[in-house]
Motif scaffolding. Structure first.
Motif, PDB file in Angstrom:
ATOM      1  N   TRP A  21       0.908  -1.617  -0.285  1.00  0.00           N
ATOM      2  CA  TRP A  21      -0.097   0.088   0.545  1.00  0.00           C
ATOM      3  C   TRP A  21       0.812   1.518   0.019  1.00  0.00           C
ATOM      4  O   TRP A  21       0.479   2.380  -1.092  1.00  0.00           O
ATOM      5  CB  TRP A  21      -0.561  -0.248   1.160  1.00  0.00           C
ATOM      6  N   LEU A  22       1.883   1.153   0.329  1.00  0.00           N
ATOM      7  CA  LEU A  22       2.618   2.591   1.058  1.00  0.00           C
ATOM      8  C   LEU A  22       3.908   2.498  -0.369  1.00  0.00           C
ATOM      9  O   LEU A  22       3.420   3.588  -0.565  1.00  0.00           O
ATOM     10  CB  LEU A  22       4.039   1.953   1.671  1.00  0.00           C
ATOM     11  N   ALA A  23       3.947   1.430  -0.504  1.00  0.00           N
ATOM     12  CA  ALA A  23       5.161   1.920  -1.739  1.00  0.00           C
ATOM     13  C   ALA A  23       4.175   1.976  -3.453  1.00  0.00           C
ATOM     14  O   ALA A  23       4.394   3.826  -4.477  1.00  0.00           O
ATOM     15  CB  ALA A  23       5.143   0.184  -2.630  1.00  0.00           C
ATOM     16  N   LEU A  24       2.964   1.363  -3.605  1.00  0.00           N
ATOM     17  CA  LEU A  24       1.834   1.971  -4.798  1.00  0.00           C
ATOM     18  C   LEU A  24       1.450   3.213  -4.225  1.00  0.00           C
ATOM     19  O   LEU A  24       0.632   4.576  -5.160  1.00  0.00           O
ATOM     20  CB  LEU A  24       0.826   1.192  -4.050  1.00  0.00           C
ATOM     21  N   ASN A  25       1.176   4.122  -3.054  1.00  0.00           N
ATOM     22  CA  ASN A  25       0.841   5.063  -2.339  1.00  0.00           C
ATOM     23  C   ASN A  25       1.844   6.057  -3.198  1.00  0.00           C
ATOM     24  O   ASN A  25       1.512   7.282  -3.644  1.00  0.00           O
ATOM     25  CB  ASN A  25       0.649   5.515  -1.522  1.00  0.00           C
ATOM     26  N   ALA A  26       2.755   5.590  -3.130  1.00  0.00           N
ATOM     27  CA  ALA A  26       4.374   6.719  -3.450  1.00  0.00           C
ATOM     28  C   ALA A  26       4.140   6.537  -4.751  1.00  0.00           C
ATOM     29  O   ALA A  26       4.440   8.090  -5.212  1.00  0.00           O
ATOM     30  CB  ALA A  26       5.695   5.636  -3.037  1.00  0.00           C
ATOM     31  N   LEU A  27       4.488   5.742  -5.687  1.00  0.00           N
ATOM     32  CA  LEU A  27       4.222   5.794  -6.813  1.00  0.00           C
ATOM     33  C   LEU A  27       3.251   7.034  -7.381  1.00  0.00           C
ATOM     34  O   LEU A  27       3.725   8.017  -8.151  1.00  0.00           O
ATOM     35  CB  LEU A  27       4.251   4.326  -7.381  1.00  0.00           C
ATOM     36  N   VAL A  28       1.705   6.771  -6.970  1.00  0.00           N
ATOM     37  CA  VAL A  28       0.490   7.091  -7.479  1.00  0.00           C
ATOM     38  C   VAL A  28       0.804   9.114  -6.974  1.00  0.00           C
ATOM     39  O   VAL A  28       0.188   9.965  -7.220  1.00  0.00           O
ATOM     40  CB  VAL A  28      -0.845   6.791  -6.966  1.00  0.00           C
ATOM     41  N   ARG A  43       1.972  23.996 -17.235  1.00  0.00           N
ATOM     42  CA  ARG A  43       2.830  23.120 -18.063  1.00  0.00           C
ATOM     43  C   ARG A  43       2.331  21.618 -17.868  1.00  0.00           C
ATOM     44  O   ARG A  43       1.750  21.103 -16.842  1.00  0.00           O
ATOM     45  CB  ARG A  43       4.093  23.003 -17.963  1.00  0.00           C
ATOM     46  N   PRO A  44       2.576  20.551 -19.166  1.00  0.00           N
ATOM     47  CA  PRO A  44       2.077  19.189 -18.432  1.00  0.00           C
ATOM     48  C   PRO A  44       2.067  18.340 -17.977  1.00  0.00           C
ATOM     49  O   PRO A  44       1.700  17.104 -17.191  1.00  0.00           O
ATOM     50  CB  PRO A  44       1.842  18.700 -20.215  1.00  0.00           C
ATOM     51  N   GLY A  45       3.864  18.867 -17.156  1.00  0.00           N
ATOM     52  CA  GLY A  45       3.835  17.762 -16.377  1.00  0.00           C
ATOM     53  C   GLY A  45       5.584  16.958 -16.863  1.00  0.00           C
ATOM     54  O   GLY A  45       5.250  16.815 -18.298  1.00  0.00           O
ATOM     55  N   PRO A  46       4.695  15.633 -15.960  1.00  0.00           N
ATOM     56  CA  PRO A  46       5.398  14.123 -16.202  1.00  0.00           C
ATOM     57  C   PRO A  46       4.216  13.209 -17.893  1.00  0.00           C
ATOM     58  O   PRO A  46       3.582  13.585 -17.486  1.00  0.00           O
ATOM     59  CB  PRO A  46       5.401  13.264 -15.919  1.00  0.00           C
ATOM     60  N   ALA A  54       2.669   8.284 -16.894  1.00  0.00           N
ATOM     61  CA  ALA A  54       1.944   7.626 -15.784  1.00  0.00           C
ATOM     62  C   ALA A  54       2.831   6.819 -15.585  1.00  0.00           C
ATOM     63  O   ALA A  54       3.186   5.999 -14.331  1.00  0.00           O
ATOM     64  CB  ALA A  54       0.793   6.614 -16.069  1.00  0.00           C
ATOM     65  N   LEU A  55       3.620   6.695 -16.282  1.00  0.00           N
ATOM     66  CA  LEU A  55       4.792   5.309 -15.924  1.00  0.00           C
ATOM     67  C   LEU A  55       5.692   5.964 -15.280  1.00  0.00           C
ATOM     68  O   LEU A  55       6.966   5.673 -14.991  1.00  0.00           O
ATOM     69  CB  LEU A  55       5.381   4.259 -16.759  1.00  0.00           C
ATOM     70  N   GLN A  56       5.876   7.573 -15.534  1.00  0.00           N
ATOM     71  CA  GLN A  56       7.428   7.751 -14.625  1.00  0.00           C
ATOM     72  C   GLN A  56       8.181   7.962 -13.451  1.00  0.00           C
ATOM     73  O   GLN A  56       8.756   7.942 -13.502  1.00  0.00           O
ATOM     74  CB  GLN A  56       6.626   9.854 -15.019  1.00  0.00           C
ATOM     75  N   PRO A  57       6.951   7.558 -12.487  1.00  0.00           N
ATOM     76  CA  PRO A  57       7.622   7.526 -11.643  1.00  0.00           C
ATOM     77  C   PRO A  57       8.081   6.195 -10.935  1.00  0.00           C
ATOM     78  O   PRO A  57       9.474   5.622 -10.216  1.00  0.00           O
ATOM     79  CB  PRO A  57       6.378   7.621 -10.150  1.00  0.00           C
ATOM     80  N   LEU A  58       7.753   5.059 -12.078  1.00  0.00           N
ATOM     81  CA  LEU A  58       8.297   3.607 -12.121  1.00  0.00           C
ATOM     82  C   LEU A  58       9.750   3.643 -12.615  1.00  0.00           C
ATOM     83  O   LEU A  58      10.082   2.964 -11.954  1.00  0.00           O
ATOM     84  CB  LEU A  58       7.296   2.923 -12.947  1.00  0.00           C
ATOM     85  N   ILE A  59       9.385   4.218 -13.477  1.00  0.00           N
ATOM     86  CA  ILE A  59      11.039   4.421 -14.155  1.00  0.00           C
ATOM     87  C   ILE A  59      11.924   5.690 -13.041  1.00  0.00           C
ATOM     88  O   ILE A  59      12.954   4.633 -13.249  1.00  0.00           O
ATOM     89  CB  ILE A  59      10.989   5.208 -16.005  1.00  0.00           C
ATOM     90  N   ASP A  60      11.017   6.950 -12.923  1.00  0.00           N
ATOM     91  CA  ASP A  60      12.246   7.290 -11.872  1.00  0.00           C
ATOM     92  C   ASP A  60      13.065   6.149 -11.177  1.00  0.00           C
ATOM     93  O   ASP A  60      13.948   6.413 -10.213  1.00  0.00           O
ATOM     94  CB  ASP A  60      11.031   8.611 -11.181  1.00  0.00           C
ATOM     95  N   GLY A  61      11.855   5.667 -10.377  1.00  0.00           N
ATOM     96  CA  GLY A  61      12.483   4.666  -9.571  1.00  0.00           C
ATOM     97  C   GLY A  61      13.299   3.727  -9.343  1.00  0.00           C
ATOM     98  O   GLY A  61      14.418   3.391  -8.710  1.00  0.00           O
ATOM     99  N   LEU A  62      13.325   3.602 -10.468  1.00  0.00           N
ATOM    100  CA  LEU A  62      14.730   2.722 -11.395  1.00  0.00           C
ATOM    101  C   LEU A  62      15.378   3.100 -11.144  1.00  0.00           C
ATOM    102  O   LEU A  62      16.685   2.044 -10.981  1.00  0.00           O
ATOM    103  CB  LEU A  62      14.049   1.471 -12.429  1.00  0.00           C
TER     104      LEU A  62
END
Ligand code: SF4
Ligand code: SF4
Lengths: 324, 390, 195
Positions: A21-28, A43-46, A54-62
């Motif tokens: 839940w924590l990880a998911l929330n952090a990503l969202v 501006r549009p943001g990611p 939408a996959l930007q946080p995942l990629i950032d995490g990687l």
């Protein structure tokens, strides 16, 4: 069941669920925050990774994970790496006693509120270790700020929470929720508006969020206590910060906004909790992207000269009314 | 335990050690910069802090020294103009003007009327971009992220306008000895005319969002007092001086070019604090709009090629002698002093950068304040580091 | 009473300004974006035409591959950054018959008319890495043969590439003109800047 008590199984499941839940929330939340900030600034943001970024946080995490873990020269390696872990673990425990739905409670504890308050002050320790262990002057300054701040803001937080438990007569979060069942005017926010306001302000202070993000004020202290952290060391602090935000907002919605109950009877469910939590989170993000940062002495002044007397007054008034 | 082994390395350089020598007990010496988010470049400030309180501080310069003055002695008279666009990326037109004005004074050249008006219009537009840049960056220093984006939204429109007559967007070098390089075309004038009301409409939003904000007011009011006496001692000019209540503006007090034909006010504030300097700059933006409006009204029509007609060749040889010319830049009084020995190359070019004098007042103003105030004071001085070092 | 008003009432009233700030950012949150998504959208051509890129030669109206330049060296001598180099064309080498003819003419006491070197430059290179985009070369060109390019999409991946052969580039442009390149797909951004 094989001699293992049911409660233990429950706990393990809850711990794993809290982690996910924590990880998911952090990503969202990272995604939401960046999008929200982008749109506020027109501006549009990611936008490039995945549909609408939408996959930007995942990629950032990687990316964060693939970076090298650097320990600065002369740093105290043990404390330095203990700090991010120490800031992460209590966050998970924070989620345990929060009732997310009629049956979605990690751990039924009678002293749930106390547990949360106890664990939430752990963050201060992690921050001071991070600042001290990294052998960086900016880090130490940030850590000193963070400790003074968390200690100060804990008190009004505690006092407002106390006034709620005076009113409801319990420290169990599920019971507090249950007492707010019914229509929208049964929520505690109408009975304790002042406490709600104080809680919101103290929440900003407690989670180190702008305009109270003094521990990491990047225009003053470069990055404060996490100046020297790289890779997942920084990532953990980052996740912990978002974790605290989610936890605090959940607690706020349990205490004041009726938890998983809807505005009228018969439609309760975990989604209400989610909606309320995210509404509060958006308020926090919105404030961050609007206001300048307050100064350190002003922050403490606000706490000791305004929040504390008001919260005490509120507590005494509640006690008086309950007595009558 | 590997910690604290190589203390030798941690002693720091000359300035840190010098500070360390006079250090009190229980204080900490920190280096703000050369890489620090709120020094806007490579300014370095050595600070001795007692907890959060600043005991002593000292700016250390020279990390961005580019020898503009020496380059002046090797370039031809005309060839030095591009350097002027690079001294101060915030308000390059004023620097252009100061140098060009000095050379014109030396050679006794009169500038065509239309060229004068074009210079006024472009310099004032450039002043707006300079103040907008400062405004956004200052609020960013104080911790709000959004206002700089709104400021840049408007600044972008200005850059689009200024790009037409100068073909560049930041380091303009389109003033020439005896005129300006390109004329403003009709489309450009029309864009300016539409920009003025647009910007007037936006200004109240800036005030509501930032100037009136409780947190911001608490951050800057009464912080970093630089009063008239201090200004005199350090030679501060521009908004810093006007923020201390002195209505000194080169445009009014020693009117150069055609500034005496315009009706505008010099905003001043008596508070002498960061808030005073802030309000002066914001009010100056409105005055600049007024000047541009009047200049557009009076602008002589464009017929023939008369913005450059009296201009000498770039390989000019001014008569031996010296001249000093001062203009009002976004940061204060810009002065250029040129000496000629009659050859194709200047004998000496001396640049008086307002930021340099203003920055010197920092150490005294910051004494006794807390670290967060140091950022607020530094920002309110509106420093452009390339200009300090030149 | 006054102190009470100043220290207690006023700060509470001032909190209103925080709400005003939230209202403004909230308002802008709902407004359309103003940035241009580059690969999908492009800046309108009106704005692009005023862009000042690198210096380039202008072709003769009749022969776009041939520059108007008359090799007067004004631009080269006046450039403050010394980034232009120009090599003039030599006069064509006379053939032996011509030489004999001239010698004979000289003997006869007639005036010798040697063919002049062509005016257009043999080589014209320009180092973009040095150029300060001041425009001195452009305004001093007597033949109006130089201009700032307005091609914002020009890129170079190495220093060497930034040393541009202006003559070759002019030829390239001339061929492009005769056979226009396929239009860029992206549509111009809708430049609506509401107050
Ligand atoms: S623009 Fe200036 S620096 Fe560039 S080539 Fe022309 S004269 Fe030289
Ligand atoms: S100034 Fe113009 S004509 Fe003269 S050499 Fe340069 S480009 Fe050719």
């Amino acid at each position: 069941m094989f001699g293992i008590p049911m409660i233990l199984i429950n706990l393990v499941i809850a711990a794993v669920a809290a982690m996910i839940w924590l990880a998911l929330n952090a990503l969202v939340l990272v995604y939401c925050e960046r999008k929200f900030a982008g749109h506020i600034q027109r501006r549009p943001g990611p936008f490039e990774v995945g549909p609408h970024g939408a996959l930007q946080p995942l990629i950032d995490g990687l990316k964060l994970m693939s970076k090298q873990l650097l320990t600065p020269d002369n740093a105290d390696g043990f404390l330095f790496w203990l700090a991010p872990i120490l800031s992460m673990i209590p966050v998970m425990l924070l989620f345990m006693p929060i009732p997310y739905g009629p049956v979605l409670t990690g751990m039924e504890v009678n002293l749930g509120l106390l547990l949360i308050l106890a664990f939430s002050s752990f963050n201060g320790l992690a921050v001071i270790l991070a600042g001290w262990g990294s052998n960086n002057k900016w880090g130490v300054l940030g850590a000193a700020r963070a400790v003074a701040q968390t200690v100060a803001y804990e008190i009004p937080l505690l006092l407002t929470v106390l006034s709620i438990s005076f009113m409801t007569g319990t420290l169990n979060l599920s019971e507090i929720t249950a007492q707010q069942a019914g229509f929208i005017w049964d929520w505690n926010i109408w009975k304790q508006p002042l406490a709600f306001l104080i809680f919101i302000v103290a929440m900003f202070g407690e989670t180190n969020r702008a305009p109270f993000d003094l521990a990491e004020a990047e225009s003053e202290l470069t990055a404060g206590f996490h100046t020297e952290y790289s890779s997942m060391g920084f990532g953990l602090f980052f996740m912990a910060e978002y974790g605290y935000m989610v936890a605090m907002c959940s607690i706020c919605s349990v205490l004041f906004l009726g938890g998983f109950y809807g505005p009228f009877p018969g439609i309760e469910g975990w989604w209400w909790m989610l909606v309320k939590t995210y509404a509060l989170l958006f308020l926090m993000i919105w404030a961050r992207w609007t206001f300048p940062r307050v100064r350190f002495d002003q922050l403490l002044n606000l706490n000791w000269k305004w929040l504390l007397p008001l919260a005490t007054f509120n507590l005494l008034a509640t006690a008086l009314i309950m007595k009558l | 335990m590997s910690a604290y082994q190589n203390l030798e390395q941690m002693k720091g350089d000359f300035y840190t050690q010098k500070f360390e020598a006079g250090k009190q007990d229980g204080t900490l010496i920190i280096n703000m910069g050369p890489q620090h988010p709120s020094t806007h470049g490579v300014l370095r400030i050595v600070i001795e802090v007692d907890g959060e309180y600043i005991v002593r501080s000292e700016p250390v310069l020279g990390y961005l020294h580019r020898m503009h003055e020496k380059m002046g002695e090797t370039q031809t008279w005309g060839g030095f103009i591009p350097n002027m666009g690079r001294v101060d990326y915030g308000h390059p037109m004023a620097w252009n003007w100061a140098y060009v004005g000095a050379v014109e004074k030396l050679m006794g050249i009169e500038v065509p009327e239309r060229a004068e008006y074009l210079r006024v219009i472009m310099t004032e537009l450039n002043r707006l971009t300079s103040h907008l840049l400062w405004w956004g960056a200052y609020i960013l220093d104080l911790g709000a992220f959004t206002p700089i984006m709104y400021a840049f939204d408007d600044r972008e429109m200005l850059l689009d306008i200024l790009q037409r007559p100068s073909a560049s967007r930041l380091t303009y070098s389109n003033f020439r000895v005896g005129g300006v390089q390109m004329d403003l075309d009709d489309k450009c004038l029309e864009l300016i005319r539409t920009f003025i009301p647009h910007f007037r409409e936006r200004l109240p939003m800036y005030h509501d969002l930032v100037t009136e904000n409780l947190i911001l007011r608490r951050r800057i009011e009464g912080v970093g007092i630089i009063d008239e006496d201090m200004c005199q001692r350090y030679g501060c000019t521009g908004p810093v001086l006007r923020g201390a209540g002195v209505a000194y503006d080169v445009r009014k007090d020693e009117p150069y070019s055609i500034y005496d034909r315009f009706d505008f006010e010099i905003p001043t504030q008596d508070s002498a604090c960061s808030a005073g300097r802030y309000h002066v700059r914001v009010a100056e933006m409105e005055q600049s709009l007024r000047i541009i409006e009047q200049a557009l009204e009076q602008l002589p029509s464009a017929e023939g090629k008369h913005i450059m007609d009296k201009a000498p060749k770039p390989s000019m040889k001014p008569p031996a002698g010296e001249a000093y010319f001062a203009v009002e830049g976004g940061r204060g009084k810009i002065g250029v002093y040129v000496v000629s020995d009659g050859s194709k190359v200047p004998y000496r070019v001396k640049l008086r950068a307002p930021g340099f004098s203003n920055m010197n007042a920092f150490a005294e103003a910051a004494k006794g304040t807390i670290l967060a105030d140091a950022v607020a004071i530094l920002g309110s001085l509106d420093l452009i580091i390339p200009e300090l070092d030149r | 009473m006054n102190a009470f008003r100043k220290n207690v009432i006023q700060p509470i009233l001032d909190c209103w300004s925080l709400l005003v700030g939230l209202k403004i950012t909230g308002k802008y949150f709902c407004k359309p974006l103003i940035t241009v998504h580059y690969p999908r959208e492009v800046i309108d051509s009106e704005n692009l035409s005023t862009y000042g890129g690198h210096v380039e030669l202008i072709g003769k109206p009749k022969d776009p591959a041939m520059p108007k330049c008359i090799s007067c060296m004004m631009c080269v001598t006046n450039c403050p950054s010394n980034c232009l180099t120009l090599v003039k064309q030599k006069a064509p080498k006379p053939t032996p018959e011509q030489e004999q003819e001239w010698a004979a003419a000289a003997e006869r006491g007639e005036k010798v008319v040697k063919p002049k070197a062509p005016k257009n430059p043999a080589k014209f290179t320009y180092d973009y890495t040095l150029c300060s985009l001041c425009g001195t070369c452009i305004e001093n060109c007597p033949a109006n043969s130089l201009q700032f390019s307005n091609n914002i999409y020009w890129v170079a991946t190495s220093r060497k590439e930034m040393n541009i052969d202006l003559l070759a580039r002019l030829k390239e442009q001339a061929t492009e003109l005769s056979a226009p390149a396929p239009k860029i797909e992206a549509k111009p951004a809708v430049a609506e800047k509401e107050a």
